[in-house]
Design an enzyme around this catalytic site. Structure first.
Site, PDB file in Angstrom:
ATOM      1  N   LYS A  50      -6.263  16.280 -31.104  1.00  0.00           N
ATOM      2  CA  LYS A  50      -6.007  17.421 -32.374  1.00  0.00           C
ATOM      3  C   LYS A  50      -5.800  18.693 -31.621  1.00  0.00           C
ATOM      4  O   LYS A  50      -6.623  19.105 -30.871  1.00  0.00           O
ATOM      5  CB  LYS A  50      -6.991  17.185 -33.173  1.00  0.00           C
ATOM      6  CG  LYS A  50      -6.827  17.964 -34.400  1.00  0.00           C
ATOM      7  CD  LYS A  50      -7.934  17.807 -35.647  1.00  0.00           C
ATOM      8  CE  LYS A  50      -7.487  18.375 -36.780  1.00  0.00           C
ATOM      9  NZ  LYS A  50      -8.603  18.531 -37.904  1.00  0.00           N
TER      10      LYS A  50
ATOM     11  N   SER B 231      -7.113  17.110 -42.354  1.00  0.00           N
ATOM     12  CA  SER B 231      -6.246  17.867 -41.454  1.00  0.00           C
ATOM     13  C   SER B 231      -5.929  17.284 -40.148  1.00  0.00           C
ATOM     14  O   SER B 231      -5.170  17.608 -39.326  1.00  0.00           O
ATOM     15  CB  SER B 231      -7.048  19.364 -41.079  1.00  0.00           C
ATOM     16  OG  SER B 231      -8.134  19.002 -40.504  1.00  0.00           O
TER      17      SER B 231
ATOM     18  N   SER C  76     -11.879  15.009 -42.885  1.00  0.00           N
ATOM     19  CA  SER C  76     -10.529  15.195 -42.062  1.00  0.00           C
ATOM     20  C   SER C  76      -9.869  14.078 -41.412  1.00  0.00           C
ATOM     21  O   SER C  76      -8.892  14.180 -40.715  1.00  0.00           O
ATOM     22  CB  SER C  76     -10.227  16.270 -41.443  1.00  0.00           C
ATOM     23  OG  SER C  76     -10.325  17.530 -42.555  1.00  0.00           O
TER      24      SER C  76
END
Length: 634
Positions: A184, A271, A295
């Site tokens: 990420k 996210s 997330s």
């Protein structure tokens, strides 16, 4: 901060703060945002009722593992297939469904190399990426070496390191050799741009790896890319990564967004949606995400993969771009529970670089994979019937999450009902349990998260840290506050600005006691009540999200509805407990012919990841779900 429609000391400040305000402001000091219209925050009756009611007052089948249809394989991931040349496909898993275990078998049997595995994944990534948009574009540097060449060179070095080792030695030293890993974009990677999805960090290239990246690379992983995320991890749709759009606002380019591999008109969740989509589309074998309020787990549910959020402190946070430090937690995403267990073995442990990492209790001596996955396999090999695999296991279903109050989509409710029946068929004692504080977690979470975000993001002013807005450096007539305002107003997106402003409000004089302090009281009560529940039950169970994946851009029109989507997951972060989302069913896509995955969430007691993984693995292995999206088919 009284200009937000509230006089000092008024008790309903939170409701006014989050409903029906149009914000156009030039703020000062660390929260200087610039003259910027953030849009209208529409009133949301559901969220308003949370605050009104809570008041934040004190006191308040077993698989047939050899079965393979023409379209899906093994129920969990792609099987090795014959390609045009007759060789077996590398991407996906065989037998057990674990991508990492499949790659290990290929290397052990001499059927492929780390370089060959990496090349096939990169080729597949290149084919799928235009449709999904999981990855950040590779950053440019002064060398002539492309990103793919760097990945292949790293794979060749790994081949050299393991060439002289026996399979047993390789399994001990490099258990993840050749496994393609996606990271990420808010997790630092040495020499590779890490932007957290924000233009204010567009040119930031870390000098070192985050601890989680370092540990996985030491075990043999090959980093194949950085995945998109909502800006600073603030969002639930992965539609607001702004770091690789132009800094010239006159072009009005939209932020980059990731789409769901099951239906590219839908969001992947967020996210960590880029990481979840990359695993779902088989662009990588495993991925790292971060989980502040769900997330990792929510996008795992939307994309039909497994998402593990461990106990706070079990994995080091060193090298993460901070959002809310007391809530942030690195997480693992993979096609199966086994993949996440293998990742946790590499990631767990104390880190001297992170004061919040836990030195005790220690992980299981045999490792999470052996304690959870291998134990289940041994039970199956001994001939134990499916109906007894969870015998004696007590599972409590949070009654508030199943209430018929309009929050839970009927399709998700149906999946939950089927999942409960399946758990009972495995021998588990499944009961409804009342957790009265559960609904109060959402407002307490958002007050805590935005307050910490306001503090953490104060460093990004373009002077001490972060990029500088175009032209601001040459305007010598600007005062210090005006320069900061210009930088933050231009380079931070709408959602970070919105949360900075809300966080500054909750910490401002007169509201810190009324809001933030009472949110911490509620946080402690949520934690205590979940601990008490886990004294009577081994596992707590909820849906992972109240809905399946929804249309892109819907949540951007009403941020408060997006916030409400976290209602099932935020309590876990408030309490710091471990949780895992596992696919539990496929539902209709509201009139479309496509199917959408739905996950359920298993929650365990602190540092009891081994038990959590074992229950999740049994549930997964005994459920026959075709969980490979069509876009991932070779």
């Amino acid at each position: 901060m009284r200009g937000l429609g509230q006089s000092k000391g008024q008790s309903k400040g939170t409701r006014n703060m989050l409903g029906g305000i149009r914000i156009t402001t030039r703020c000062m000091t660390s929260t200087t945002l610039g003259t910027r219209t953030l849009g209208t925050l529409k009133p949301c009756s559901a969220l308003s009722s949370y605050y009104r009611d809570a008041s934040l007052q004190s006191g308040c089948g077993r698989h047939d593992l050899n079965r393979c249809s023409s379209r899906y394989s093994g129920g969990r991931s792609l099987s090795a297939r014959a390609n045009a040349s007759g060789a077996s496909s590398i991407i996906g898993g065989s037998g057990s469904g674990s991508s990492t275990a499949h790659i290990r078998r290929l290397l052990d049997e001499g059927l492929s190399t780390c370089e060959g595995i990496t090349k096939e994944y990169l080729d597949h990534m290149r084919r799928v990426e235009p449709h999904v948009g999981s990855f950040m574009p590779a950053s440019e540097d002064d060398s002539d070496t492309t990103w793919e060449e760097k990945c292949l060179e790293e794979a060749r070095r790994m081949d050299e390191r393991i060439s002289q080792l026996s399979p047993e030695e390789r399994a001990r030293a490099f258990p993840l050799a050749g496994v393609p890993l996606a990271v990420k974009d808010n997790i630092c990677t040495a020499g590779v741009a890490t932007t957290a999805g924000s233009r204010i960090l567009k040119n930031y290239v870390p000098s070192g790896d985050a601890t989680v990246v370092k540990k996985l690379k030491e075990k043999g992983c090959i980093v194949v890319g950085k995945t998109l995320c909502d800006e600073f991890g603030m969002g639930s749709t992965t539609e607001s990564s702004a770091s690789h759009r132009t800094a010239d606002n006159t072009e009005k380019k939209k932020p980059a967004s990731t789409r769901n591999p099951w239906d590219t008109l839908l969001v992947p969740g967020g996210s960590s949606g880029g990481s979840a989509a990359a695993v779902s589309a088989r662009q990588c074998a495993i991925a790292l995400g971060t989980d502040t309020g769900g997330s990792v787990r929510q996008p795992a549910s939307f994309c039909g993969v497994v998402g593990l959020k461990p106990t706070y402190g079990r994995i080091s946070r060193f090298g993460l771009v901070a959002y809310a430090s007391s809530l942030d937690c690195p997480g693992a995403l993979g096609p199966t529970v086994e993949d996440c267990a293998i990742m946790l073995d590499a990631l767990a442990g104390v880190d001297p670089m992170d004061a919040s990492s836990a030195s005790s209790p220690l992980p299981p001596a045999e490792g999470y994979h052996a304690a959870a996955v291998k134990t289940v396999q041994d039970m199956m090999d001994e001939g134990q019937g499916q109906e007894g695999l969870l015998k004696g296991m007590r599972i409590g279903v949070v009654a508030q999450t199943m209430a018929d109050d309009g929050r839970l989509d009927s399709r998700v409710a149906d999946v939950m009902a089927s999942a409960l029946d399946h758990l009972r068929s495995l021998g588990a004692d499944v009961q409804m349990v009342d957790v009265p504080m559960f609904d109060l977690g959402l407002p307490a979470y958002y007050i805590t998260a935005v307050s910490e975000a306001s503090s953490n993001l104060s460093r990004y002013d373009g002077l001490r840290y972060g990029n500088r807005a175009a032209g601001s450096g040459s305007q010598t007539d600007l005062s210090l506050m005006e320069a900061i305002s210009e930088n933050r107003g231009e380079l931070l997106g709408d959602e970070p600005l919105r949360r900075i402003l809300m966080g500054t409000y909750t910490l401002s004089e007169g509201y810190g006691e009324a809001l933030y302090k009472k949110a911490q009281v509620v946080r402690k009560k949520v934690q205590n009540e979940m601990l008490e529940t886990l004294k009577s039950f081994d596992i707590i169970l909820t849906p992972t999200a109240p809905t399946p994946a929804y249309r892109a851009e819907e949540a951007l029109l009403d941020p408060l509805q997006m916030y409400l989507g976290d209602v099932m997951t935020v309590n876990v972060n408030l309490a710091g407990f471990p949780a895992i989302s596992v696919p539990a069913g496929l539902v209709d896509d509201n009139g479309n012919r496509k199917k959408l995955p739905v996950g359920i969430q298993f929650i365990g007691a602190p540092f009891e990841e081994a038990k959590l993984l074992r229950v999740a693995h049994i549930f997964e292995r005994t459920l026959d779900l075709p969980l490979v999206p069509e876009i991932a088919m070779p």
